[in-house]
Design an enzyme around this catalytic site. Structure first.
Site, mmCIF file in Angstrom:
data_model
loop_
_atom_site.group_PDB
_atom_site.id
_atom_site.type_symbol
_atom_site.label_atom_id
_atom_site.label_comp_id
_atom_site.label_asym_id
_atom_site.label_seq_id
_atom_site.Cartn_x
_atom_site.Cartn_y
_atom_site.Cartn_z
ATOM 1 N N LYS A 204 22.310 39.395 6.086
ATOM 2 C CA LYS A 204 21.832 40.331 7.088
ATOM 3 C C LYS A 204 21.240 39.574 8.279
ATOM 4 C CE LYS A 204 20.331 43.831 3.676
ATOM 5 N NZ LYS A 204 21.084 45.003 4.127
ATOM 6 N N ARG A 278 25.295 49.032 -5.567
ATOM 7 C CA ARG A 278 26.239 49.731 -6.446
ATOM 8 C C ARG A 278 26.659 48.861 -7.623
ATOM 9 N NH1 ARG A 278 30.095 50.498 -1.370
ATOM 10 N NH2 ARG A 278 28.007 50.478 -0.474
#
Length: 425
Positions: A204, A278
């Site tokens: 990020k 996930r």
């Protein structure tokens, strides 16, 4: 408490010299001027104003206060550094309910706002287990599966995401059982517990990474909801699973192009290491499915796509069952929270194709491409038993980066009451 500012609600318009102000003052009394419409929102905004002006302790007075409006005040009055000091009004049952809510929400908020250095995966699992044990006593048991032991149980996703950190990943399993030892599990809860998310090799930006201590918001939310339900007299067996890991970069970290083979045989190509939530939830949902619970609820700060779709004042919800969505909306409305259903169809399970595996964990494009929140839910659906009703909550409103007119910066705990309501039935 001493030195309390009294706060009242009034339906009267402010005196002319106050202009359009919705909070006015006279001596040691602050009056919140409410109008027809969303009273809870008006009260929460007024509480933010009072807190921002340096008011630190209040006594709520007057006949217009309800449990819901008092709770809205508490949500606006809380900050990352200060637990609200509020003297409630109403009968003893109302005051107990509000105190229970505040204690549970404060626990969740403190976890979310904790520094990543202080909240390792094991620290998150341990603090959650200890808090629930304090509330539930001998009705609560738990175990923590840590580090390489995860592989022995085939919890592949949690191990892969967390192996880049020096601090080991963990799966917490809590069993709250107020019934007979062999009682059926009524609900299974799953929470994403990424204690810090650098994005891994799909790293990020600094701006995007700054608030990533909040990426265990799902774990804190389901834990606080279970604690609140227990305080409210929950009389059903519930299991909780927290999928705890740090997503960091090192020579041991998982990489783009890796293929994970899950316990249920599903193979997953990693095309984005920043779509790690996930991957850990896939383990938690399989563990929840193994309990045989007829209802499985997971909560996660999962996708930016949900945030873009519903904004900062709603949580996105997904389910293959329309009745589950309707019930979640009903419980949210009753609690003064906001949820909104987004699409989930069987073909969403195939929206992240891979030439090397059954599926990829995302699409190889910025933000996962169009429909990213639904595609993430479709991915998770692969790991939920068909026999269970399932609710996936993408917590778009769990954290406020800089604060706004409703929330101080940091964890909001928005979603706790909805899940507690679902637990209580």
């Amino acid at each position: 408490m001493t030195d309390l500012m009294q706060v009242t609600l009034t339906q009267d318009a402010p005196a002319a010299h106050w202009g359009k102000a919705n909070v006015t003052f006279q001596n040691n009394v602050a009056s919140i001027h409410i109008k027809a419409g969303d009273i809870q929102r008006q009260v929460q905004q007024a509480a933010r104003k009072l807190q921002s002006q340096g008011v630190s302790a209040v006594a709520l007075e007057g006949e217009l206060w309800t449990v819901d409006s008092q709770w809205a005040f508490a949500q606006g009055f809380a900050t990352a550094q200060i637990k609200p000091k509020i003297q409630w009004t109403g009968d003893d049952a109302s005051k107990k309910l509000l105190n229970d809510r505040l204690e549970s929400a404060s626990f969740a908020r403190d976890l979310i706002n904790e520094t990543p250095e202080n909240l390792s995966p094991m620290a998150l699992a341990t603090r959650a287990a200890n808090w629930l044990s304090e509330i539930g006593g001998d009705k609560v048991s738990y175990r923590i599966i840590e580090g390489e032991e995860l592989l022995e149980h085939q919890w592949i996703g949690i191990h892969a995401v967390g192996r880049g950190s020096e601090r080991p990943p963990a799966l917490l399993e809590v069993d709250f059982n107020p019934l007979a030892a062999d009682a059926d599990v009524s609900v299974a809860l799953v929470g994403k517990g990424i204690t810090f998310d650098s994005g891994g090799y799909s790293i990020k930006s600094s701006e995007g990474m700054l608030g990533m201590k909040c990426d265990m918001g799902g774990a804190s939310t389901v834990t606080a909801a279970l604690g609140l339900a227990i305080k409210s007299g929950l009389n059903k067996r519930v299991k909780l699973f927290l999928c705890c890991a740090e997503n960091l970069i090192s020579g041991h970290a998982y990489k783009l192009g890796d293929i994970l083979t899950y316990k249920n045989g599903v193979t997953v190509e990693v095309v984005n290491t920043d779509a790690e939530g996930r991957l850990v939830l896939a383990d938690g949902l399989q563990a929840a499915s193994e309990t045989g619970a007829p209802l499985i609820i997971d909560a996660a700060t999962l996708t930016g796509a949900a945030f873009m779709a519903v904004g900062t004042n709603y949580n996105a919800i997904f389910s293959p069952q329309a009745e589950v969505l309707a019930l979640a909306q009903q419980k949210a409305i009753a609690a003064g929270e906001r949820v909104w259903p987004l699409p989930l169809d069987p073909w969403h399970m195939d929206n992240c194709p891979s030439p090397y595996a059954d599926t990829a964990n995302s699409r190889a494009m910025k933000g996962g491409g169009a429909g990213g929140a639904s595609n993430a839910a479709g991915f998770l659906w692969r790991f939920v038993t068909p026999e269970a009703n399932w609710l996936h909550i993408d917590l778009a409103s769990a954290f406020s980066d800089a604060g706004d007119s409703l929330w101080a910066a940091g964890g909001t705990t928005h979603g706790v009451l909805t899940i507690a309501g679902l637990l209580e039935g």
